[in-house]
Design an enzyme around this catalytic site. Sequence first.
Site, mmCIF file in Angstrom:
data_model
loop_
_atom_site.group_PDB
_atom_site.id
_atom_site.type_symbol
_atom_site.label_atom_id
_atom_site.label_comp_id
_atom_site.label_asym_id
_atom_site.label_seq_id
_atom_site.Cartn_x
_atom_site.Cartn_y
_atom_site.Cartn_z
ATOM 1 N N SER A 229 0.827 -1.208 0.000
ATOM 2 C CA SER A 229 0.000 0.000 0.000
ATOM 3 C C SER A 229 0.861 1.259 0.000
ATOM 4 O O SER A 229 1.644 1.468 -0.927
ATOM 5 C CB SER A 229 -0.982 -0.038 1.176
ATOM 6 O OG SER A 229 -2.030 0.880 0.971
ATOM 7 N N ASP A 327 -9.976 -5.126 -4.419
ATOM 8 C CA ASP A 327 -9.352 -3.924 -3.862
ATOM 9 C C ASP A 327 -9.700 -2.737 -4.746
ATOM 10 O O ASP A 327 -9.534 -2.795 -5.972
ATOM 11 C CB ASP A 327 -7.837 -4.143 -3.821
ATOM 12 C CG ASP A 327 -7.065 -2.981 -3.226
ATOM 13 O OD1 ASP A 327 -7.693 -1.985 -2.797
ATOM 14 O OD2 ASP A 327 -5.822 -3.067 -3.198
ATOM 15 N N HIS A 359 -7.844 -5.427 -0.129
ATOM 16 C CA HIS A 359 -6.578 -4.746 0.138
ATOM 17 C C HIS A 359 -5.859 -5.334 1.354
ATOM 18 O O HIS A 359 -6.439 -5.480 2.420
ATOM 19 C CB HIS A 359 -6.881 -3.265 0.374
ATOM 20 C CG HIS A 359 -5.696 -2.370 0.313
ATOM 21 N ND1 HIS A 359 -5.006 -2.129 -0.850
ATOM 22 C CD2 HIS A 359 -5.077 -1.634 1.263
ATOM 23 C CE1 HIS A 359 -4.026 -1.282 -0.610
ATOM 24 N NE2 HIS A 359 -4.042 -0.976 0.678
#
Length: 384
Positions: A229, A327, A359
């Site tokens: 991320s 995601d 995610h």
Amino acid sequence: MPQNQIQPLLRRPRLVILLPLLLFFLWFWTTSLFSSPPPPMASSSLDSDSNTTPSNSSAMVLPVIPPAKANEELVYESLPCIRIYKSGLVERYFGSEFTPASTDPTTGVTSKDVVIDSRIGVGARLYLPKLSDESKKIPILVYYHGGGFCLGSAYNPTFHNYFNGFVALSNVLVVSVEYRLAPEHPVPAQYEDSWLALDWVVSHADGAGQEPWINKHADFDRLYLGGESAGANIAHHIAMKVGSSGLGKPVKINGLAMIHPYFLGSNKVESDSIDPAASESLASLWKVVNPTTTGIDDPFINPFVAGAPKLDGLASSRVLVCVAGKDTLRDRGKLYYNKLKESGWNGELELREAPGVGHTFHLLFPTSEEAVAQDRAISAFLNY
């Protein structure tokens, strides 16, 4: 961006957030979008009856949140994660839990904490697998954790438990970087700290650095960068800086592992529709952590925008991009793959999609089938 251009938090106007970041952070840290967007947060656990929830999942325990301070003006709030007050006080209820370094009794992986720069609080947690041959050189992965630039820690039990398993599987030496967090230290402080950490690691390339594990075990012909991320975003920009500035030693980045990268842009992509509210929250989050930003087409968060450094300057001979099928950032990761492929960058590029999961699912469900498959793909990439 020069430090003198970074404005204090208190100089930015109060942000009007379209959706509380609660949904995003719980989605980011503690849930995966296995079947649908997260439910209203009156529920504190995943639906145990869902046939798409891994069997090893456990109930999510939400932190107890105290009332807001009556004598402080609240500037920003996203519960149960964070409150920001006009005075500059920041209260985090989530992601900063500490677990000590140790030898894991199940995997035999040993960890230790190191200080990289005591002046500003940059450090790292190192993970060393159990080795049958103590003289063996193994790949080294410099890893940047996620958390939207404002949450998380290399010393957090989520990452600690994950790396105990991953390092045993991959047989690599991991340097998990502890960098300063926004909003107290707005972007680009996280990139600066991450560069400092990489420079510290590279200082061991001749075997004469201050950390014996790296001197003895790191194979600098197999030096990797990675992150998930926001950490993947950081890893990309660090690799770009290596391309433009070099490392000061005859060392190259052998590979870049981009796991569910956090990129944005004013252009719409199909996965935005997976959870439009979360997509809006991600855009709002960026303005919180980087109050001087030009918006979601800032090159820090949109490396494909006109004026951003050209991707063919990426200093890595190989790149693995991992995305998750449910995601909302999925197609930003795919766009990264495609743009890099089209840029003229001369390297090996691989895209891997985990179907039906959300995610950073691998952090919540590290032993699930898809998490293990993703970890094996990353392990193979690092041991190429």
